[in-house]
Design a protein around this motif. Sequence first.
Motif, PDB file in Angstrom:
ATOM      1  N   LYS A 113      32.502   9.390  54.814  1.00  0.00           N
ATOM      2  CA  LYS A 113      31.626  10.179  54.542  1.00  0.00           C
ATOM      3  C   LYS A 113      32.305  11.171  55.138  1.00  0.00           C
ATOM      4  O   LYS A 113      32.107  12.485  54.160  1.00  0.00           O
ATOM      5  CB  LYS A 113      30.823   9.942  55.097  1.00  0.00           C
ATOM      6  CG  LYS A 113      29.163  10.065  55.187  1.00  0.00           C
ATOM      7  CD  LYS A 113      28.323  10.373  55.979  1.00  0.00           C
ATOM      8  CE  LYS A 113      27.132  10.252  55.872  1.00  0.00           C
ATOM      9  NZ  LYS A 113      26.029  11.500  56.954  1.00  0.00           N
ATOM     10  N   SER A 121      29.546  19.107  47.003  1.00  0.00           N
ATOM     11  CA  SER A 121      28.761  18.334  46.406  1.00  0.00           C
ATOM     12  C   SER A 121      28.676  18.518  45.278  1.00  0.00           C
ATOM     13  O   SER A 121      27.955  17.800  44.249  1.00  0.00           O
ATOM     14  CB  SER A 121      27.606  18.003  47.003  1.00  0.00           C
ATOM     15  OG  SER A 121      26.642  19.750  47.659  1.00  0.00           O
ATOM     16  N   ASN A 159      37.040  31.013  59.884  1.00  0.00           N
ATOM     17  CA  ASN A 159      36.278  31.056  60.753  1.00  0.00           C
ATOM     18  C   ASN A 159      35.527  30.152  62.027  1.00  0.00           C
ATOM     19  O   ASN A 159      34.389  29.950  61.869  1.00  0.00           O
ATOM     20  CB  ASN A 159      34.627  31.181  59.731  1.00  0.00           C
ATOM     21  CG  ASN A 159      35.309  32.929  59.259  1.00  0.00           C
ATOM     22  OD1 ASN A 159      35.965  33.246  59.733  1.00  0.00           O
ATOM     23  ND2 ASN A 159      34.358  32.729  57.912  1.00  0.00           N
ATOM     24  N   LEU A 164      38.213  23.708  70.278  1.00  0.00           N
ATOM     25  CA  LEU A 164      36.860  23.588  70.824  1.00  0.00           C
ATOM     26  C   LEU A 164      36.948  21.717  70.441  1.00  0.00           C
ATOM     27  O   LEU A 164      37.576  21.096  69.310  1.00  0.00           O
ATOM     28  CB  LEU A 164      35.524  23.494  69.778  1.00  0.00           C
ATOM     29  CG  LEU A 164      35.098  25.078  70.215  1.00  0.00           C
ATOM     30  CD1 LEU A 164      34.283  25.616  69.601  1.00  0.00           C
ATOM     31  CD2 LEU A 164      34.869  25.475  71.396  1.00  0.00           C
ATOM     32  N   SER A 167      33.063  17.641  68.403  1.00  0.00           N
ATOM     33  CA  SER A 167      31.301  17.070  68.982  1.00  0.00           C
ATOM     34  C   SER A 167      30.793  18.251  68.478  1.00  0.00           C
ATOM     35  O   SER A 167      29.701  18.879  67.615  1.00  0.00           O
ATOM     36  CB  SER A 167      31.144  16.769  69.766  1.00  0.00           C
ATOM     37  OG  SER A 167      30.741  17.250  70.818  1.00  0.00           O
ATOM     38  N   GLN A 168      31.232  19.952  68.751  1.00  0.00           N
ATOM     39  CA  GLN A 168      31.110  21.173  68.631  1.00  0.00           C
ATOM     40  C   GLN A 168      31.349  22.141  67.829  1.00  0.00           C
ATOM     41  O   GLN A 168      31.176  22.811  67.628  1.00  0.00           O
ATOM     42  CB  GLN A 168      30.866  21.764  70.408  1.00  0.00           C
ATOM     43  CG  GLN A 168      30.631  21.070  71.261  1.00  0.00           C
ATOM     44  CD  GLN A 168      31.572  21.825  72.457  1.00  0.00           C
ATOM     45  OE1 GLN A 168      32.167  22.700  72.839  1.00  0.00           O
ATOM     46  NE2 GLN A 168      30.530  20.983  73.812  1.00  0.00           N
ATOM     47  N   ARG A 169      31.567  21.170  66.430  1.00  0.00           N
ATOM     48  CA  ARG A 169      32.535  22.372  65.665  1.00  0.00           C
ATOM     49  C   ARG A 169      32.000  21.401  64.271  1.00  0.00           C
ATOM     50  O   ARG A 169      31.290  19.872  63.876  1.00  0.00           O
ATOM     51  CB  ARG A 169      33.381  22.560  65.565  1.00  0.00           C
ATOM     52  CG  ARG A 169      34.466  21.474  65.811  1.00  0.00           C
ATOM     53  CD  ARG A 169      35.927  21.798  65.374  1.00  0.00           C
ATOM     54  NE  ARG A 169      36.896  21.308  66.376  1.00  0.00           N
ATOM     55  CZ  ARG A 169      37.933  20.427  65.828  1.00  0.00           C
ATOM     56  NH1 ARG A 169      37.737  19.817  65.310  1.00  0.00           N
ATOM     57  NH2 ARG A 169      38.416  19.679  67.296  1.00  0.00           N
ATOM     58  N   ARG A 170      31.677  22.506  63.038  1.00  0.00           N
ATOM     59  CA  ARG A 170      31.064  21.479  61.460  1.00  0.00           C
ATOM     60  C   ARG A 170      32.461  20.754  61.234  1.00  0.00           C
ATOM     61  O   ARG A 170      32.070  19.860  60.505  1.00  0.00           O
ATOM     62  CB  ARG A 170      30.395  22.691  60.851  1.00  0.00           C
ATOM     63  CG  ARG A 170      29.718  23.050  61.601  1.00  0.00           C
ATOM     64  CD  ARG A 170      28.374  22.724  60.558  1.00  0.00           C
ATOM     65  NE  ARG A 170      28.006  22.623  60.107  1.00  0.00           N
ATOM     66  CZ  ARG A 170      27.392  21.960  59.593  1.00  0.00           C
ATOM     67  NH1 ARG A 170      26.696  21.223  60.556  1.00  0.00           N
ATOM     68  NH2 ARG A 170      27.285  21.628  57.798  1.00  0.00           N
ATOM     69  N   GLU A 204      24.157  24.988  48.492  1.00  0.00           N
ATOM     70  CA  GLU A 204      25.568  25.388  49.269  1.00  0.00           C
ATOM     71  C   GLU A 204      26.412  26.258  49.315  1.00  0.00           C
ATOM     72  O   GLU A 204      26.262  26.965  47.657  1.00  0.00           O
ATOM     73  CB  GLU A 204      25.772  24.329  48.666  1.00  0.00           C
ATOM     74  CG  GLU A 204      25.242  22.946  48.266  1.00  0.00           C
ATOM     75  CD  GLU A 204      25.234  22.363  49.576  1.00  0.00           C
ATOM     76  OE1 GLU A 204      25.767  22.006  50.976  1.00  0.00           O
ATOM     77  OE2 GLU A 204      24.433  21.381  49.781  1.00  0.00           O
ATOM     78  N   ALA A 394      20.155  32.413  55.022  1.00  0.00           N
ATOM     79  CA  ALA A 394      20.160  31.478  55.673  1.00  0.00           C
ATOM     80  C   ALA A 394      20.736  30.462  56.571  1.00  0.00           C
ATOM     81  O   ALA A 394      22.281  31.801  57.232  1.00  0.00           O
ATOM     82  CB  ALA A 394      21.605  30.986  54.336  1.00  0.00           C
ATOM     83  N   PRO A 395      21.015  28.955  57.425  1.00  0.00           N
ATOM     84  CA  PRO A 395      21.940  29.146  58.229  1.00  0.00           C
ATOM     85  C   PRO A 395      22.541  28.060  57.809  1.00  0.00           C
ATOM     86  O   PRO A 395      23.643  28.377  59.305  1.00  0.00           O
ATOM     87  CB  PRO A 395      20.502  27.384  58.930  1.00  0.00           C
ATOM     88  CG  PRO A 395      20.606  27.175  57.323  1.00  0.00           C
ATOM     89  CD  PRO A 395      20.197  28.188  56.323  1.00  0.00           C
ATOM     90  N   GLU A 396      23.197  28.296  56.760  1.00  0.00           N
ATOM     91  CA  GLU A 396      25.303  27.981  56.394  1.00  0.00           C
ATOM     92  C   GLU A 396      26.328  28.788  57.044  1.00  0.00           C
ATOM     93  O   GLU A 396      25.917  29.826  56.621  1.00  0.00           O
ATOM     94  CB  GLU A 396      25.349  27.611  55.145  1.00  0.00           C
ATOM     95  CG  GLU A 396      24.256  26.111  55.254  1.00  0.00           C
ATOM     96  CD  GLU A 396      23.024  25.873  54.823  1.00  0.00           C
ATOM     97  OE1 GLU A 396      22.634  27.220  54.049  1.00  0.00           O
ATOM     98  OE2 GLU A 396      22.554  24.453  54.301  1.00  0.00           O
ATOM     99  N   ARG A 397      27.391  28.013  57.421  1.00  0.00           N
ATOM    100  CA  ARG A 397      27.601  29.500  57.860  1.00  0.00           C
ATOM    101  C   ARG A 397      28.246  30.652  56.794  1.00  0.00           C
ATOM    102  O   ARG A 397      28.869  31.722  56.652  1.00  0.00           O
ATOM    103  CB  ARG A 397      29.035  29.540  58.827  1.00  0.00           C
ATOM    104  CG  ARG A 397      30.290  30.064  59.034  1.00  0.00           C
ATOM    105  CD  ARG A 397      29.024  30.080  60.560  1.00  0.00           C
ATOM    106  NE  ARG A 397      29.098  29.746  61.694  1.00  0.00           N
ATOM    107  CZ  ARG A 397      29.602  29.698  62.915  1.00  0.00           C
ATOM    108  NH1 ARG A 397      31.045  29.880  62.642  1.00  0.00           N
ATOM    109  NH2 ARG A 397      28.854  28.830  63.490  1.00  0.00           N
TER     110      ARG A 397
END
Lengths: 432, 350
Positions: A113, A121, A159, A164, A167-170, A204, A394-397
Motif C-alpha cells: 500500500k 492515484s 514541507n 518527527l 506516526s506523526q507524519r504523512r 488530489e 481543502a485539507p490536503e497540504r
Amino acid sequence: MSNTLQETQDISEIVNRGLKKRYRSEFMFRFYGVVSILFAVVFLLVFFSSIISKGYSAFTQGELNMKIYLNEEVIDPDQLRDEEEIRYANFDKLVLDSLKTYFPEVSSRKERKELKSLVSSGTSLRLQSMVLNDYSLIGQEINIWVRLDSDIDMYLKGNIDVSLDESQRRISDNQVRWVQELQEQNLISQNFNSTLFTAGDSREPELAGVLGALVGSFFMLIITFIVAFPLGVAAAIYLEEFAPKNRFIDFVEVNINNLAAVPSIIYGLLGLAVFINFFGMPRSAPLVGGLVLALMTFPVIIIASRAALQSVPPSITDAALGVGASKIQTVFDHVFPLALPGMLTGSIIGMARALGESAPLLMIGMVAFVVDVPSSPLDSSAALPVQVYLWADAPERGFVERTSAAILVLLFFLLLMNSTAIWLRNKFETKW
Amino acid sequence: MKNSISIFAAAILMLLLPLTASAAARDTIKIVGSSTVYPFATVVAERFGKSTKFNTPVIESTGSGGGLKLFCKGIGVEHPDITNASRRIKQKEIDNCAKAGVTDIIEIKIGYDGIVIANSKKADVLALTKRQIFLALAPEIPHPNGAKQLIKNPNVTWRDVDSSLPNIKIEVLGPPPTSGTRDAFAELAMEGGCKTFKWLKDIKKENKKRYKAICRSVREDGPYIEAGENDNLIVQKLNANPKALGVFGYSFLVENSDSIQGSFVDGVLPTFENIAQGDYKVSRPLYFYVKKAHIGTIPGMKEFLREFTADKTIGQDGYLTDKGLIPMPSGEYSQFRSAASKLSTLSGLN
C-alpha cells in the motif's frame, strides 16, 4: 524714507521668522507623502513576496521516470479489445507491478500500500486512457514520467519534517527510503507542472488545475461584456446627449451612482431570486454568473462612458451641428467614435473588478466542485476567485502552494486587463 | 450604427436563451449539502467521473440544512439529485420534501466523523472530560458550591475549571453556529458534559427548551473564538498560538498530524480505531440522501450509488478512510449497502 525702510525690515523680519516654520511644514508634508507611499509599497511587497514564496513551488511537480509493462494478461486476457472490458481492467496492478521491479523485497500488504501511494492515484487512469486510445500499446513496455503523490512531492519540496516520529507524519520511513533510492538512480525530477494549466479541479493536489476555473471566468466575462457594455453605453449616450433635464432624470442619475456602490453580495442575492428562482436558469452556470456580474458592472460602465462623452469638446458637436448634421448624426458619427476608447478603458477596468469578484458567485452556486472543464456557459463551472476559496479550504497540504499559484494566475489576468486598459488609453487618447 | 444594432440583438438573444435551455435535459449529477461530507463526496465523484463514461458529478457545499432545503424543493432537472448531510434528516424536512412531491428518498450512511479538540504539538497533550469542556465553554454553569443555581461562567483559565489542568487561558477556536460541526460539538461534547449534573439533566423532562438553552449554548465573552468555517485557518492559528485549542473534524487532524495533536476526551484519544469502535464519543454519522425519482432520468445515478457504497470506497480499507472517514462496523455497512442496491426508500425516522 527711513520709515518705509523700517517697515520693509519689519516685514522681512516677520517673513524670516515665519520662514522656518513654513519650510518645515512643507518638508513635513512631503515627508508624510513619501512615508505613505513607502507604506503602500511595503505592503505590496509583503503581499507579493508571501504569495510568490508560497506559490512558486506549485509550478513544478515531482515526477518519476517509470517503465511500465502493459501486460496483456491484466488488461485484456481474452484479447477481445473491447472498450468496456478494458475500462474495468485493473490498471492499478500494472503500476504496482512496475514499482515492485525497483523494490522486489516488498511483500506485506502494508508495504504494498505504501509503495503504491508513492505515485499519484491518477496514474492508473492515465494508463487506462492511453490504452483506450491506442490498443497497439497492449503487451509493450512504455517509459513515461508519472506524477508522484502529493505527500511525496511535499517531502521533496521540504514541507514535511522527517525528523518527527513516523506516526506523526504523512509519509512512512519506507517511503522516505524508497524515494531516496530512486533519487540516487536519477529517476525523480521536478518537472514543469503543466497539469496546473490543463486540468480542472481535483481532490488530489497533484492532479488539480485551474483550467476549469479559467474557462468558467472567461465565459462569465464574455457574457458580462455582451450584456453590460451595449446597455451601459446606450444608457450613457441617452443620459448625456438626449435626456431632458428634469427631476426624473436627476433621480435616475443619483440612483445609478448609488448602484455603483451597492455591495456585490446583494447582486448575488438578486441573481439567485431573479435568474435562478424565477427564470429557472441552472445553478453554478457561468451564464448566471455573467448576468449577475453584468448587473454589477453596468453602473460602472455608465459612469465611465458618460465621463468619456463629456471629455469630447463641445466644438466638435457645434461644428457638426453647424454644417447641418442632425443630433443623432452628430452623436453617432462624431462624438461617439471619439469617446469610444475612453468607454472601453472604463469597461475593461469594470470587468477586471468583475473577474476578481467572488461574493455574488457564492449565492448562485458557483462554489462547486467541478472536475470537467465547461464547454459552454450553461455547464456547471467554477471561477478563478472561487477556486482560490475552495483550495484554501481543502485539507490536503499540497493545496497550500496551489492556492497561492491560483492567486498568481488570477493576478496575472487582472494585470493583463488593467495594462490593456492603459495601453488603449495611451494609444487612442486625443489631446485637444 | 449597424454594428451596435447587431450587438443589441445578441444581448437580447443571450437573455432569452436560458428560458429555452432550462427545459433541456441534464446529463450531470448535481449534489449539494454538508461541508463535512464534501471532502469525501468530491473524491468519490472524481473517481467516478474519471473511471466511467459518465460526467463527473458537480458538488456544491451548502451545509447540511441548506442542502436539504434545496433538495426538498421538488422533482425535476433544475433540482439537485443528492444531498449530503452530517446529521440525519429531520421529520420536518421529510414533511417539507413530501409537500414538494419528493416522497421517495433513499438514505445512505457512509460512515462516521470524529470531532477533535486539538492543540499544537509544541504544547502538552490535554486530557479533558466532557464535564470540563462544558464548564469551560458554557455561558452559565452551576454554582461551584453545589447549589442548584446557575451563575455566569467565571472560569478564565483551565486551572479554574479543574485543578488538574494547566494554568493557561481558555482559548478555543471553533466553527460558527451555521456549521454542522458546531451543532455536533454542542450536542455531543457540551450537552454530554451538561448531563453529568443530575439536576440539569432533570430539567429536560420539565422544560426541554430551557434544557437545550443551558446545555447547548456556547459562551460569547471571549474564550470561545468563532474562527469561521475554514478549518485550515484554525490549524494555522493553533500552530501560531500553542496555548489555544481548536475544534474541527477528524480529517483535518489526519492531514496535519505532524503539527497538531488531539486531546483526550474522557480518557480516550481521537484515533481511527477509537472512533471506529465507538470508544471516542464525540463522533457523528454522515449521510447522503438520494431522490429515487431521478434514478433513470439522470444518467449515472445508479452507478454513482454503487461506487459510493462499494467496499473499496467506504469499507474497512476503502479509499475514503485515507481521507479521514471512519468506516461503519461491517454489520451496519452491509445493511446500508443492501439498501443502496435495492434502492429501498426511507419510510420514517426510527
